[in-house]
Design a protein around this motif. Structure first.
Motif, short mmCIF file in Angstrom:
data_model
loop_
_atom_site.label_atom_id
_atom_site.label_comp_id
_atom_site.label_asym_id
_atom_site.label_seq_id
_atom_site.Cartn_x
_atom_site.Cartn_y
_atom_site.Cartn_z
N PHE A 1 13.27 -54.14 9.02
CA PHE A 1 14.43 -53.37 9.47
C PHE A 1 14.21 -51.87 9.33
N LEU A 2 13.70 -51.44 8.18
CA LEU A 2 13.48 -50.02 7.95
C LEU A 2 12.38 -49.47 8.85
N SER A 3 11.27 -50.18 8.94
CA SER A 3 10.15 -49.68 9.74
C SER A 3 10.53 -49.61 11.22
N ASP A 4 11.22 -50.61 11.73
CA ASP A 4 11.62 -50.60 13.13
C ASP A 4 12.65 -49.50 13.40
N SER A 5 13.57 -49.31 12.47
CA SER A 5 14.60 -48.29 12.65
C SER A 5 14.01 -46.89 12.63
N ALA B 1 16.75 -38.64 6.02
CA ALA B 1 17.68 -38.63 4.89
C ALA B 1 19.08 -39.09 5.31
N GLN B 2 19.49 -38.72 6.50
CA GLN B 2 20.81 -39.13 6.98
C GLN B 2 20.86 -40.65 7.16
N PHE B 3 19.79 -41.21 7.71
CA PHE B 3 19.75 -42.66 7.92
C PHE B 3 19.71 -43.40 6.60
N LEU B 4 18.79 -43.02 5.71
CA LEU B 4 18.68 -43.70 4.43
C LEU B 4 19.91 -43.46 3.56
N GLY B 5 20.48 -42.27 3.65
CA GLY B 5 21.69 -41.99 2.89
C GLY B 5 22.84 -42.89 3.28
N SER B 6 22.92 -43.22 4.58
CA SER B 6 23.98 -44.12 5.03
C SER B 6 23.77 -45.54 4.51
N LEU B 7 22.52 -45.91 4.23
CA LEU B 7 22.24 -47.22 3.65
C LEU B 7 22.54 -47.24 2.16
N PRO C 1 26.14 -51.12 -0.60
CA PRO C 1 24.89 -50.42 -0.27
C PRO C 1 23.79 -51.40 0.09
N MET C 2 22.84 -50.94 0.91
CA MET C 2 21.70 -51.76 1.31
C MET C 2 20.44 -51.39 0.55
N ILE C 3 20.39 -50.20 -0.01
CA ILE C 3 19.26 -49.76 -0.82
C ILE C 3 19.82 -49.02 -2.03
N GLY C 4 18.99 -48.82 -3.04
CA GLY C 4 19.45 -48.06 -4.20
C GLY C 4 18.84 -48.57 -5.49
N ASP C 5 19.14 -47.83 -6.55
CA ASP C 5 18.70 -48.19 -7.90
C ASP C 5 19.94 -48.52 -8.71
N VAL C 6 20.10 -49.77 -9.10
CA VAL C 6 21.30 -50.19 -9.81
C VAL C 6 21.47 -49.46 -11.14
N ASN C 7 20.38 -48.92 -11.68
CA ASN C 7 20.44 -48.19 -12.95
C ASN C 7 20.64 -46.68 -12.76
N GLY C 8 20.91 -46.27 -11.53
CA GLY C 8 21.30 -44.89 -11.32
C GLY C 8 20.23 -43.95 -10.81
N GLY C 9 19.02 -44.43 -10.56
CA GLY C 9 17.97 -43.57 -10.04
C GLY C 9 18.16 -43.30 -8.56
N PRO C 10 17.33 -42.43 -7.99
CA PRO C 10 17.44 -42.12 -6.56
C PRO C 10 17.09 -43.33 -5.70
N PHE D 1 2.49 -35.70 8.82
CA PHE D 1 2.65 -36.83 7.91
C PHE D 1 3.98 -36.74 7.18
N VAL D 2 4.66 -37.86 7.12
CA VAL D 2 5.91 -37.97 6.35
C VAL D 2 5.77 -39.15 5.40
N SER D 3 5.93 -38.91 4.13
CA SER D 3 5.84 -39.97 3.12
C SER D 3 7.26 -40.32 2.66
N VAL D 4 7.62 -41.58 2.83
CA VAL D 4 8.96 -42.04 2.48
C VAL D 4 8.86 -43.16 1.46
N GLN D 5 9.64 -43.06 0.41
CA GLN D 5 9.77 -44.13 -0.58
C GLN D 5 11.22 -44.62 -0.59
N VAL D 6 11.39 -45.93 -0.60
CA VAL D 6 12.72 -46.51 -0.59
C VAL D 6 12.82 -47.56 -1.70
N LYS D 7 13.88 -47.48 -2.48
CA LYS D 7 14.11 -48.44 -3.56
C LYS D 7 15.00 -49.56 -3.06
N TYR D 8 14.46 -50.78 -3.05
CA TYR D 8 15.23 -51.94 -2.61
C TYR D 8 16.12 -52.45 -3.74
#
Length: 222
Positions: free
Chosen positions: A111-115, A141-147, A156-165, A187-194
């Motif tokens: 979902f993330l890669s296709d989006s 950031a706008q797309f991931l922020g909305s998740l 939420p669809m992504i995030g850190d339950v313990n409060g991290g980014p 190059f754009v490097s993106v990290q996402v916390k599931y």
């Protein structure tokens, strides 16, 4: 499956039920422990025929369930873990890595890669400037922020339950050296916390007439 038109009980592949359930679930969610509607049972769980008679099956043993789950074979059981309904026993795939062996991991990654692939094409053909880098980072950031924060009433669809980014985005000189920029690369490097799926619920209890209860006032964890 209950064929009400022909008044028959039909044995069909559970693949249709699984794909139907996945189609109704957001990609970060798991089919594990979700009820199945329209299906009466299976050859292993048993089912009621049109005459109202119960056709018994051979229930799965714990050893069989453990082997099926470790192999990534999703099965239906009654009762389900959450109660007396027909549901999917687990939501695991065949990966041996416990951090990636959930169906939700592969669905969320796709979902993330296709989006992102579909939304970042505007940068190709543009002049590589600091402004373009900021536009790219802002769009992601706008797309991931909305998740991570979809708004009131939505989970939420992504995030850190313990409060991290929930995510990070890097598009600067650290990952865009001048020699590669000169060749037309950005190059754009993106990290996402599931968000993770609860597979093991552990409850500790101390009980007895000699137990001493200590009350401590503390805020509940978010």
């Amino acid at each position: 499956l209950n064929d009400t038109k022909n008044n028959l009980i039909r044995l069909v592949s559970p693949l249709g039920a699984l794909l139907g359930k996945l189609g109704t679930l957001s990609p970060e969610r798991s089919p594990s422990n979700k009820p199945i509607f329209g299906y009466l049972g299976s050859e292993r769980t048993g089912y009621f025929n049109p005459n109202g008679n119960f056709v018994a099956g051979i229930p799965y043993s714990y050893a069989e369930l453990a082997l099926l789950e470790s192999s990534g074979i999703i099965v239906t059981t009654v009762p389900s873990i959450g109660g007396g309904y027909l549901g999917f026993r687990h939501g695991q795939n065949c990966s041996s890595n416990p951090t990636t062996n959930g169906v939700n991991y592969s669905r969320m990654t796709s979902f993330l890669s296709d989006s992102l692939l579909a939304s970042m094409g505007f940068a190709v053909g543009e002049v590589h400037t600091p402004t373009l880098r900021n536009r790219v980072k802002a769009a992601i950031a706008q797309f991931l922020g909305s998740l991570a924060d979809p708004g009131p009433g939505r989970a939420p669809m992504i995030g850190d339950v313990n409060g991290g980014p929930a995510f990070s985005i890097v598009c600067d000189l650290t990952n865009n050296p001048s020699n590669l920029v000169a060749q037309g690369y950005m190059f754009v490097s993106v990290q996402v916390k599931y968000l993770s799926i609860v597979r093991f619920f552990v409850l500790s209890m101390e009980a007895g007439q000699s137990v001493t209860i200590r009350v401590q006032n503390s805020p509940l964890a978010a």
